[in-house]
Design a protein around this motif. Structure first.
Motif, mmCIF file in Angstrom:
data_model
loop_
_atom_site.group_PDB
_atom_site.id
_atom_site.type_symbol
_atom_site.label_atom_id
_atom_site.label_comp_id
_atom_site.label_asym_id
_atom_site.label_seq_id
_atom_site.Cartn_x
_atom_site.Cartn_y
_atom_site.Cartn_z
ATOM 1 N N UNK A 130 0.994 -1.290 -0.305
ATOM 2 C CA UNK A 130 0.156 -0.270 -0.432
ATOM 3 C C UNK A 130 0.890 1.434 0.161
ATOM 4 N N UNK A 131 1.086 2.043 -1.153
ATOM 5 C CA UNK A 131 1.429 3.840 -1.185
ATOM 6 C C UNK A 131 0.225 4.017 -0.940
ATOM 7 N N UNK A 157 4.165 4.573 -10.421
ATOM 8 C CA UNK A 157 4.394 3.676 -10.049
ATOM 9 C C UNK A 157 3.946 2.527 -9.288
ATOM 10 N N UNK A 158 2.787 2.732 -8.535
ATOM 11 C CA UNK A 158 2.178 1.533 -8.184
ATOM 12 C C UNK A 158 1.405 1.142 -9.488
ATOM 13 N N UNK A 159 1.325 1.548 -10.382
ATOM 14 C CA UNK A 159 0.158 1.447 -11.592
ATOM 15 C C UNK A 159 0.703 0.136 -12.265
ATOM 16 N N UNK A 160 2.246 0.505 -12.394
ATOM 17 C CA UNK A 160 3.392 -0.290 -12.660
ATOM 18 C C UNK A 160 3.783 -1.415 -12.259
ATOM 19 N N UNK A 161 3.891 -1.182 -10.558
ATOM 20 C CA UNK A 161 3.437 -2.829 -10.407
ATOM 21 C C UNK A 161 2.653 -3.650 -10.489
ATOM 22 N N UNK A 226 -8.283 -6.865 -6.207
ATOM 23 C CA UNK A 226 -7.450 -5.934 -5.714
ATOM 24 C C UNK A 226 -7.617 -4.378 -6.229
ATOM 25 N N UNK A 227 -7.004 -3.496 -4.707
ATOM 26 C CA UNK A 227 -7.853 -2.223 -5.232
ATOM 27 C C UNK A 227 -6.926 -2.216 -5.740
ATOM 28 N N UNK A 228 -7.150 -0.979 -7.341
ATOM 29 C CA UNK A 228 -5.802 -0.527 -8.106
ATOM 30 C C UNK A 228 -5.274 1.393 -7.328
ATOM 31 N N UNK A 229 -6.716 1.633 -7.036
ATOM 32 C CA UNK A 229 -6.386 3.453 -6.508
ATOM 33 C C UNK A 229 -8.018 3.644 -5.585
#
Length: 249
Positions: A130-131, A157-161, A226-229
């Motif tokens: 979690x970022x 970065x989170x989306x690319x992860x 998964x909750x992306x954002x």
């Protein structure tokens, strides 16, 4: 579940630690201010492990992780919470040191922690990163300059992860809060407690507990979800018009 929280000595980090421990989980409390960590660990009991660490220093991170007791090493959830904003002046007036500090903490520290713990999560086939981003990562505003840019990095970065982690069982989420009170955020940014108080004057902002409950909800979802954002704002905040500088003289 073992949760590793950076920037755990105050604000979002301390609130998240309390929430996870309250719900029966173990929490590694990581931050620079050991006295505050120790006080929080005393409050939370044996389910909290304080560990002094500076995310801007790779050696500090490596040393901290090497000192974890064996029973605390299987990190299920990494919360990259350590971060800060400095200054609200225009880009051409901000000291370079403020930009460097934000980049070192909000970007370098976050990716170093993620790089350190991600391979073991992938090897086990489960885990969650979690970022903590910000609405500033998507919505520019005067004075946001490098702070907003670092949070845009966090989002991307989170989306690319997510792209790399598809099929691994490891999840990644960016929580992007808006106006949030009851933390040191504005005090650190403005270096003026009176000015910081005015930021929240006449508002009902989000609280650190709101962010903590959101993080816990994400972590407690079934492993296939998964909750992306999540972008969060208090109801008193919304989007404004584009910035226009008028010269009518």
């Amino acid at each position: 579940m073992i949760v590793f929280i950076t920037g755990a000595s105050a604000g979002f980090g301390a609130a998240m630690a309390r929430t996870f421990v309250k719900n029966g989980h173990q929490v590694v409390l990581a931050a620079r201010r050991k006295d505050r960590l120790d006080a929080l660990a005393k409050e939370l009991g044996e389910s909290a492990l304080p560990i002094a660490m500076d995310v801007t220093d790779k050696n500090s991170i490596e040393e901290a992780l090497s000192m974890l007791p064996q029973s605390w090493r299987q990190i299920d959830v990494l919360i990259n919470n350590a971060g800060l904003a400095l200054n609200t002046k225009p880009a051409y007036e901000v000291p370079l040191e403020d930009w460097e500090t934000m980049i070192a903490t909000n970007i370098k520290g976050l990716v170093t922690m993620t790089h350190a713990l991600l391979p073991a999560m992938v090897e086990r086939g489960n885990g969650l990163v979690i970022n903590i981003g910000s609405v500033a990562g998507r919505t520019p505003y005067p004075g946001g300059n490098v702070y907003g840019a670092t949070k845009a990095f966090v989002e991307q970065f989170t989306l690319n992860l997510r792209a790399d982690l598809a099929g691994t069982g490891v999840r990644a989420t960016n929580i992007a809060p808006g106006l949030c009170g009851g933390t040191e955020f504005s005090n650190v940014r403005l270096r003026d407690d009176a000015a910081a108080a005015k930021v929240y004057e006449g508002t009902q902002p989000l609280t650190a507990e709101d962010i903590a409950e959101t993080a816990y909800w994400i972590a407690s979802l079934p492993p296939h979800v998964n909750i992306n954002q999540i972008e969060m704002m208090p109801t008193c905040q919304g989007y404004g018009p584009l910035n226009i500088k008028r010269n009518l003289g």
